[in-house]
Enzyme design. Structure first.
Site, mmCIF file in Angstrom:
data_model
loop_
_atom_site.group_PDB
_atom_site.id
_atom_site.type_symbol
_atom_site.label_atom_id
_atom_site.label_comp_id
_atom_site.label_asym_id
_atom_site.label_seq_id
_atom_site.Cartn_x
_atom_site.Cartn_y
_atom_site.Cartn_z
ATOM 1 N N MET A 163 -2.855 -1.976 -0.017
ATOM 2 C CA MET A 163 -2.713 -1.893 -1.839
ATOM 3 C C MET A 163 -3.534 -3.408 -2.795
ATOM 4 O O MET A 163 -3.044 -3.979 -3.648
ATOM 5 C CB MET A 163 -1.144 -2.262 -2.515
ATOM 6 C CG MET A 163 -0.030 -0.607 -1.654
ATOM 7 S SD MET A 163 -1.482 0.813 -2.423
ATOM 8 C CE MET A 163 -0.551 2.231 -1.695
ATOM 9 N N ARG A 164 -4.795 -3.760 -1.799
ATOM 10 C CA ARG A 164 -5.039 -4.522 -2.487
ATOM 11 C C ARG A 164 -6.373 -4.361 -2.862
ATOM 12 O O ARG A 164 -7.162 -3.515 -1.976
ATOM 13 C CB ARG A 164 -5.289 -5.616 -2.243
ATOM 14 C CG ARG A 164 -4.443 -6.338 -2.492
ATOM 15 C CD ARG A 164 -4.402 -8.167 -2.317
ATOM 16 N NE ARG A 164 -5.828 -8.452 -2.493
ATOM 17 C CZ ARG A 164 -5.741 -9.757 -3.539
ATOM 18 N NH1 ARG A 164 -4.379 -9.299 -4.048
ATOM 19 N NH2 ARG A 164 -7.090 -9.887 -3.470
ATOM 20 N N ASN B 222 -10.817 3.104 5.358
ATOM 21 C CA ASN B 222 -9.382 3.481 4.643
ATOM 22 C C ASN B 222 -9.019 4.653 4.188
ATOM 23 O O ASN B 222 -10.327 5.704 4.582
ATOM 24 C CB ASN B 222 -9.932 2.723 2.904
ATOM 25 C CG ASN B 222 -8.672 3.262 2.531
ATOM 26 O OD1 ASN B 222 -7.269 2.263 2.198
ATOM 27 N ND2 ASN B 222 -8.917 3.421 0.844
ATOM 28 N N HIS C 119 -6.727 8.091 2.440
ATOM 29 C CA HIS C 119 -6.543 7.834 0.817
ATOM 30 C C HIS C 119 -5.563 9.393 1.099
ATOM 31 O O HIS C 119 -5.943 9.696 1.556
ATOM 32 C CB HIS C 119 -7.515 7.742 -0.518
ATOM 33 C CG HIS C 119 -7.058 8.240 -1.351
ATOM 34 N ND1 HIS C 119 -6.442 7.065 -2.077
ATOM 35 C CD2 HIS C 119 -6.701 9.650 -2.122
ATOM 36 C CE1 HIS C 119 -6.181 7.355 -3.260
ATOM 37 N NE2 HIS C 119 -6.339 8.679 -3.599
ATOM 38 N N ASP D 11 -15.940 1.362 -0.748
ATOM 39 C CA ASP D 11 -17.439 0.436 -1.019
ATOM 40 C C ASP D 11 -16.665 -0.181 -1.865
ATOM 41 O O ASP D 11 -15.638 -0.448 -2.432
ATOM 42 C CB ASP D 11 -18.607 1.495 -1.223
ATOM 43 C CG ASP D 11 -18.159 2.707 -1.848
ATOM 44 O OD1 ASP D 11 -16.528 2.617 -2.252
ATOM 45 O OD2 ASP D 11 -18.821 3.773 -2.998
ATOM 46 N N GLY E 9 -16.795 0.769 -4.986
ATOM 47 C CA GLY E 9 -15.520 1.417 -6.203
ATOM 48 C C GLY E 9 -14.172 1.439 -5.654
ATOM 49 O O GLY E 9 -13.715 1.273 -4.270
ATOM 50 N N VAL E 10 -13.557 2.605 -5.900
ATOM 51 C CA VAL E 10 -11.889 2.484 -5.797
ATOM 52 C C VAL E 10 -12.130 3.799 -5.290
ATOM 53 O O VAL E 10 -11.696 5.071 -6.161
ATOM 54 C CB VAL E 10 -11.030 2.878 -7.381
ATOM 55 C CG1 VAL E 10 -9.199 2.842 -6.610
ATOM 56 C CG2 VAL E 10 -11.253 1.152 -7.647
ATOM 57 N N LYS F 51 2.135 13.075 6.955
ATOM 58 C CA LYS F 51 2.160 13.321 8.991
ATOM 59 C C LYS F 51 0.576 13.789 9.323
ATOM 60 O O LYS F 51 -0.507 13.354 9.779
ATOM 61 C CB LYS F 51 2.875 14.717 8.990
ATOM 62 C CG LYS F 51 4.414 15.090 8.718
ATOM 63 C CD LYS F 51 4.530 15.975 9.686
ATOM 64 C CE LYS F 51 6.190 15.685 9.335
ATOM 65 N NZ LYS F 51 7.951 16.746 9.794
ATOM 66 N N GLU G 257 -2.290 11.875 8.409
ATOM 67 C CA GLU G 257 -3.111 11.129 8.023
ATOM 68 C C GLU G 257 -2.663 10.397 9.559
ATOM 69 O O GLU G 257 -3.648 9.527 10.280
ATOM 70 C CB GLU G 257 -1.816 9.755 6.869
ATOM 71 C CG GLU G 257 -2.532 10.283 5.421
ATOM 72 C CD GLU G 257 -1.334 9.001 5.057
ATOM 73 O OE1 GLU G 257 -1.784 7.712 4.885
ATOM 74 O OE2 GLU G 257 -0.963 9.371 3.412
#
Ligand code: GAR
Length: 221
Positions: free
Chosen positions: A93-94, A110, A112, A144, A146-147, A175, A177
Site C-alpha cells: 500500500m504505497r 501489481n 488490484h 506505471d 499512474g495509480v 479467491k 486474486e
C-alpha cells in the site's frame, strides 16, 4: 532447464496473495523463486507467512527514512542485490517513486481488487460494491507512473449478488486474486508476455470461450 524466475515480493498486510504465490511455487505449478519479501508494516501477518516458509524478509518502516526517495532507494538497493527478475506488489500500500519505476522497467506488476480502469485506489472492492455494479473482479497489471493505470495482463470477473455485503464480495474477489496472480507470474516465467502500447499480448494461451456474461441472467432474450 531455465532458472526459476527470481521474485521480490512487496507486501503491507495479511499476505494472502504472497501465500498463494508460495503455495503455487511449492506445488511446482509456478516456476519461480522468492528471493526476498519486503514489508513496510511491522504488524503485517505476511511477515509470519514468509518466515514460516523460510523466506528472507526485510521490514522497512517509512518513519526510518527522511524522504520517499530514501525509502525507495533502499528498496532498489535490496532488490538489485538479490538480482530480482520481477517485482511483485502483493497488497503493497504505497505509491512508488518514478526512480523506482525506472530501476525496474516493465518488471513491476501489481494486483488490484477491481476491474480496472474502474475503481482504482485503495478501496477497490468497497467502491465497486457501493457503486452498485453487477460484476466486479480483479486485475493484474504492469505498474506505471499512474495509480493502477498500467497495461493489463489478466483479469477475473466475479458476479455481485443482491444479498452480498462488502465483505462477501471482497472474499469472492480475493479467491480469484489467488488464482490470477500466480498465473500472471507464470506467464512471465515462461517468457510469454510482450507489450504493444497499452496492450499486453500473451503467447500460446487460450482466450476465454465466453461471449458475454449477464447478471441477472437474461430471461429468454
Ligand atoms: C488484496 O485484495 C489486493 O488486491 C489489495 O490489497 C489486498 C492485499 O491482501 N491491493 C490493493 O488494494 C492495491 N491497491 P493480501 O495482503 O492478503 O494479499
Amino acid at each position: 532447464m531455465a532458472q526459476p524466475l527470481k521474485l521480490g515480493v512487496l507486501i503491507s498486510g495479511s499476505g494472502s496473495n504472497l501465500q498463494s504465490i508460495i503455495d503455487n511455487i511449492e506445488k511446482g505449478a509456478l516456476k519461480a523463486s522468492i528471493k526476498i519479501v519486503i514489508c513496510n508494516n511491522p504488524h503485517s501477518f505476511g511477515i509470519t507467512r514468509a518466515q514460516k516458509h523460510g523466506l528472507p524478509v526485510v521490514v522497512l518502516k517509512q518513519e526510518d527514512f527522511k524522504t520517499r526517495a530514501d525509502f525507495d532507494g533502499e528498496l532498489i538497493r535490496i532488490l538489485r542485490s538479490k538480482e530480482i527478475d520481477l517485482v511483485v506488489l502483493a497488497g503493497f500500500m504505497r505509491i512508488l517513486t518514478p526512480d523506482f519505476l525506472k530501476a525496474f522497467p516493465l518488471k513491476i506488476i501489481n494486483i488490484h481488487p477491481a476491474l480496472l480502469p474502474s475503481f482504482p485506489g485503495i478501496h477497490g472492492q468497497k467502491d465497486a460494491f457501493e457503486y452498485g455494479v453487477k460484476f466486479s473482479g480483479c486485475t493484474v497489471h504492469f505498474v506505471d507512473e499512474g495509480v493502477d493505470t498500467g497495461p493489463i495482463i489478466i483479469q477475473s470477473v466475479v458476479p455481485v449478488f443482491q444479498d452480498d455485503t462488502k465483505e462477501t464480495l471482497a472474499l469472492r474477489i480475493l479467491k480469484e486474486e489467488h488464482r490470477i496472480y500466480p498465473q500472471a507470474i507464470q506467464y512471465f516465467a515462461e517468457g510469454k508476455i510482450t507489450i504493444a502500447g497499452r496492450k499486453v499480448l500473451i503467447k500460446d494461451t487460450e482466450e476465454t470461450p465466453l461471449i458475454a456474461l449477464h447478471n441477472p441472467s437474461l430471461a429468454g432474450f
